[in-house]
Structure formats: structure tokens, C-alpha cells
Design a protein around this motif. Structure first.
Motif, mmCIF file in Angstrom:
data_model
loop_
_atom_site.group_PDB
_atom_site.id
_atom_site.type_symbol
_atom_site.label_atom_id
_atom_site.label_comp_id
_atom_site.label_asym_id
_atom_site.label_seq_id
_atom_site.Cartn_x
_atom_site.Cartn_y
_atom_site.Cartn_z
ATOM 1 N N LEU A 83 -5.299 -18.066 -10.902
ATOM 2 C CA LEU A 83 -5.631 -16.749 -11.432
ATOM 3 C C LEU A 83 -5.470 -16.724 -12.947
ATOM 4 C CD1 LEU A 83 -6.384 -13.806 -10.837
ATOM 5 C CD2 LEU A 83 -3.943 -13.319 -10.567
ATOM 6 N N PHE A 84 -4.417 -17.351 -13.440
ATOM 7 C CA PHE A 84 -4.169 -17.440 -14.883
ATOM 8 C C PHE A 84 -5.334 -18.141 -15.587
ATOM 9 C CE2 PHE A 84 -2.737 -20.318 -18.275
ATOM 10 C CZ PHE A 84 -2.216 -19.416 -19.190
ATOM 11 N N LEU A 91 2.310 -19.659 -3.699
ATOM 12 C CA LEU A 91 2.227 -18.577 -4.683
ATOM 13 C C LEU A 91 2.045 -19.098 -6.109
ATOM 14 C CD1 LEU A 91 2.251 -15.552 -5.133
ATOM 15 C CD2 LEU A 91 4.747 -15.641 -5.304
ATOM 16 N N ARG A 134 2.294 -12.436 -0.363
ATOM 17 C CA ARG A 134 3.399 -13.304 -0.790
ATOM 18 C C ARG A 134 3.791 -14.309 0.286
ATOM 19 N NH1 ARG A 134 8.360 -9.866 -2.407
ATOM 20 N NH2 ARG A 134 9.129 -11.984 -2.766
ATOM 21 N N LEU A 192 -1.163 -18.218 -8.503
ATOM 22 C CA LEU A 192 -0.982 -17.586 -9.819
ATOM 23 C C LEU A 192 -1.558 -18.457 -10.932
ATOM 24 C CD1 LEU A 192 2.652 -16.179 -9.460
ATOM 25 C CD2 LEU A 192 0.503 -14.894 -9.428
#
Length: 205
Positions: free
Chosen positions: A150-151, A143, A111, A147
Motif C-alpha cells: 500500500l505504501f 499485515l 488484521r 502495508l
């Protein structure tokens, strides 16, 4: 202090990249372990347990060079996890707990991937208003971008229609790679992996 840790992290990251990219483990692991332990030693408690763990780590690292078996390398990596985990939380009293501490700290550091970079920049120009704004943007954006990527990867795998709609992004990325021959996905993934692991070692969450 944080700035010093960040510098140590990047020193180890450079060594990690040049020592281990497409290289067999042996003398490079010994030198890297010495570097890693040397940079972490100032923060370690100066007691008998620390000196014993360091001695075991040194012996294990040397044995990798002398014997060089997969089992010896595995044992060395586990011992290094224990030593570095103990450094993060000296109150622990078991090897398993030390390894878990290092693992959990590494996960928590995901994070805060921008922290080492921002701490160095802050040390270079702590009073720069523009730089502070840039650092805030970097911290906030790392971050969400991770994400988002990754999505896309998950949904491209699960949904053919989504893959078709977002294929242009993949093609654009491939063109970017071709335009920069020194850049490669495996090298980048290898470097990012090392960066995450080293962040977990140097930055205690």
C-alpha cells in the motif's frame, strides 16, 4: 470450532469465485445465499427472530431470480447483511445496527487475514513444531507486507521520483503475470475482496 468456520469460509469462497466472477446476479445469488445461511445456521440462536429473518432472506433471494432488478438485488444484499450481522451479535434490536456490526467486524478481520488459513493448518498438524513456526511467520508477515504494498502504491502515485526508482518492482510484477496466464490482477482482487467479506461473516471479532 474455528477450524470448521475456516472450512466453511473456503467452501463459500470457492462458490463465490465460480458463481460471481464475470457473471450476472440471479440464480447464482440464490444458491450462494442458501449456502451461506446454511453454514451459519448452526451458530444462530434458535428463536422467532432468527426464523423470521431467515424467511425474509429466503423470500428476498427467490425474488432476485423471479424479478431480477437492481433494486431487488440491493434489497437482498441489505437483508443478508442484517441477517448475518444479527448472527454475529443477536442482542442487537435494529436492522441498521446489524448491518453496522457486520461491516465493523469485516473491517476488524482485515488484521487477521491469516487466521482462517492458520486454523486449518493447525487442525491438520497441531503438534508440528515446524508448522507452528511457519504459522507464526505467516501471521506476523501478512499485515506488514500489505502495508508495504500500500505504501508503494501511494508514493508511486504522489511522487514521480519514487515511481521512477520503484518502477522495476512494477515491471517485475508484470513479467510474473505474463509468465502465469491464468493469474490476473482483477481475479486476484476479486478473490481477496470475497475472502475479506467472508472472514467478516464467519469470524466474529
Amino acid at each position: 470450532m474455528k477450524n470448521q468456520k475456516a472450512i466453511s469460509l473456503f467452501i463459500c469462497l470457492v462458490a463465490y469465485y465460480f458463481f460471481f466472477w464475470e457473471e450476472k446476479l440471479g440464480l447464482n445469488l440464490l444458491v450462494f445465499n442458501f449456502l451461506l445461511l446454511g453454514l451459519n445456521y448452526p451458530d444462530m440462536p434458535k428463536n422467532k427472530i432468527t426464523f423470521l429473518l431467515l424467511a425474509i432472506a429466503f423470500i428476498s433471494s427467490i425474488s432476485v431470480v423471479l424479478i431480477n432488478t437492481e433494486f431487488g438485488i440491493l434489497i437482498n444484499l441489505l437483508i443478508m447483511m442484517v441477517v448475518l450481522g444479527y448472527n454475529l451479535l443477536p442482542q442487537i434490536n435494529s436492522a441498521i445496527s446489524a448491518g453496522l456490526v457486520l461491516f465493523l467486524n469485516t473491517v476488524l478481520n482485515i488484521r487477521h487475514l491469516a487466521t482462517p488459513i492458520s486454523s486449518i493448518l493447525e487442525g491438520m498438524a497441531p503438534k508440528s513444531e515446524i508448522l507452528n513456526r511457519i504459522l507464526k511467520i505467516v501471521k506476523i508477515s501478512v499485515l506488514p507486507i500489505a502495508l508495504f504494498l500500500l505504501f508503494i502504491l501511494i508514493f508511486q502515485t504522489a511522487n514521480p521520483i519514487f515511481l521512477e526508482k520503484t518502477l522495476f518492482l512494477q515491471q517485475a510484477f508484470e513479467v510474473f503475470i505474463k509468465e502465469f496466464p491464468t493469474f490476473s490482477i482483477p481475479r486476484t482482487a476479486f478473490t481477496i475482496f470475497g475472502y475479506i467479506i467472508l472472514s467478516g461473516i464467519f469470524f466474529n471479532r
